[in-house]
Design an enzyme around this catalytic site. Structure first.
Site, mmCIF file in Angstrom:
data_model
loop_
_atom_site.group_PDB
_atom_site.id
_atom_site.type_symbol
_atom_site.label_atom_id
_atom_site.label_comp_id
_atom_site.label_asym_id
_atom_site.label_seq_id
_atom_site.Cartn_x
_atom_site.Cartn_y
_atom_site.Cartn_z
ATOM 1 N N SER A 91 0.793 -1.221 0.000
ATOM 2 C CA SER A 91 0.000 0.000 0.000
ATOM 3 C C SER A 91 0.827 1.274 0.000
ATOM 4 C CB SER A 91 -0.956 0.007 1.197
ATOM 5 O OG SER A 91 -0.278 -0.343 2.364
ATOM 6 N N HIS A 98 2.240 5.129 4.352
ATOM 7 C CA HIS A 98 1.238 5.657 3.428
ATOM 8 C C HIS A 98 1.551 7.103 3.056
ATOM 9 C CE1 HIS A 98 -1.993 2.648 5.053
ATOM 10 N NE2 HIS A 98 -0.963 2.065 4.479
#
Length: 349
Positions: A252, A310
């Site tokens: 991610s 992230h």
């Protein structure tokens, strides 16, 4: 350009598993505790039996989190980014050269060359189904499926108990482990949870067509690999600064770079949540909300997801949109001239 049914929620995350910290010799010994529900099984159709989690018995390597431990990861991040860019520039050059050579070997006899090629093609056997399928794919799919295959292969390796100690050592990003650098890259292809893998691959598949159409498959791969190690390094810095050891895995961080690139490049694109397709919102608004949530996670120390990874991936994607395509990838001509000269000297043509 519209992207329908895009799941813009918790799937853009690294699985940062819960950690059990035990007192040790000057620093905590870290042991991973996975949710028992993953390993529940129903026997006889009457009751649920909790099987012992094999991963809960594996002791995680740990060490002191000092700022000096970031030097090697920093150099590794710079090295992987440089190699990714260099390799993908060469890849693009070779693709263009192979494509051009089929037309420009003898400029005056292009038509006859095409006729010979057509006759040769007729004489060859019919390609197999796999070859036909591969040729039918778009450029974005030709990049996506190898990434998917690598992630599925690593996911399968997690299911082999004898491999799990090595998976934790080399496929989990761990700033306090003895092996710090290689897992920064390998962890971006590592998913322990099937839901985590499916969600990440769905988001990547949704946003890849726009990214590859804008960047080209070679530049996209360079950005994706670079984003993977850069997001891992951002996680390292955060954990060292706060002295919070922990494991991270998942694609991610790299996917956030793709998401942020597309949202910044096409801010007016309308997105929708997969379960609520009737509600749409602008891509520029979506990336602001997602980054705000990750920033809050970094500030308040939320631990369910690796928010630092992230945020690092998203910032890299935005930076690549503004400067990477022009200042870095756009200035590859000098290297290509050097590589062309080197290749010409080696091959003699």
């Amino acid at each position: 350009m519209f992207f329908r049914n895009v799941w813009c929620a918790a799937e853009m995350t690294n699985s940062c598993r819960q950690l059990l910290l035990q007192p040790g010799r000057g620093y905590p010994n870290v042991r991973v505790v996975f949710r028992n529900s993953i390993h529940n099984s129903r026997r006889g159709g009457r009751r649920t039996v909790l099987e012992p989690d094999p991963l809960s018995q594996i002791q995680i390597e740990s060490g002191p989190l000092h700022a000096r431990t970031l030097w090697k990861p920093l150099f590794f991040t710079i090295g992987v980014t440089t190699l990714s860019l260099t390799g993908c520039v060469i890849w693009e050059y070779e693709n263009l050269r192979a494509h051009a050579s089929s037309f420009l070997k003898k400029p005056g006899t292009w038509l006859s060359a095409q006729q010979r090629k057509f006759k040769t093609h007729l004489q060859k056997a019919e390609p197999g189904p796999v070859t036909k399928w591969w040729r039918s794919l778009r450029d974005s799919e030709k990049v996506f499926y190898p990434i998917l295959a690598a992630n599925v292969l690593v996911f399968g390796a997690w299911r082999v108990r004898s491999l799990q100690p090595y998976m934790i050592k080399y496929f989990c990003s761990n700033p306090s482990g003895s092996s710090r650098c290689l897992p920064m890259l390998l962890s971006t292809f590592s998913h322990y949870s099937a839901m985590h893998l499916a969600a990440n691959m769905y988001v990547l598949y949704s946003f890849m067509p726009a990214a590859v159409a804008s960047l080209g498959k070679e530049q996209f791969v360079a950005m994706y690999l670079s984003a993977g190690v850069i997001s891992s390094f951002a996680s390292f810095v955060y954990k060292v600064l706060l002295n919070q050891p922990g494991l991270s895995l998942g694609a991610s961080g790299a996917i956030m770079s793709v998401l942020s690139y597309v949202c910044v490049q096409y801010p007016d694109t309308r997105l929708s949540i997969i379960f609520l397709p009737m509600y749409t919102f602008a891509a520029g608004t979506a990336i602001k909300v997602i980054m705000s949530v990750d920033l809050a996670g970094v500030v308040f120390g939320w631990k369910f997801f690796d928010h630092a990874a992230h945020l690092g991936g998203a910032l890299f994607g935005m930076a690549w949109c503004h400067w990477g395509t022009t200042s870095i990838w756009g200035n590859r001509d000098k290297f290509l001239q050097y590589y062309h000269t080197l290749r010409k000297n080696d091959t003699g043509r």
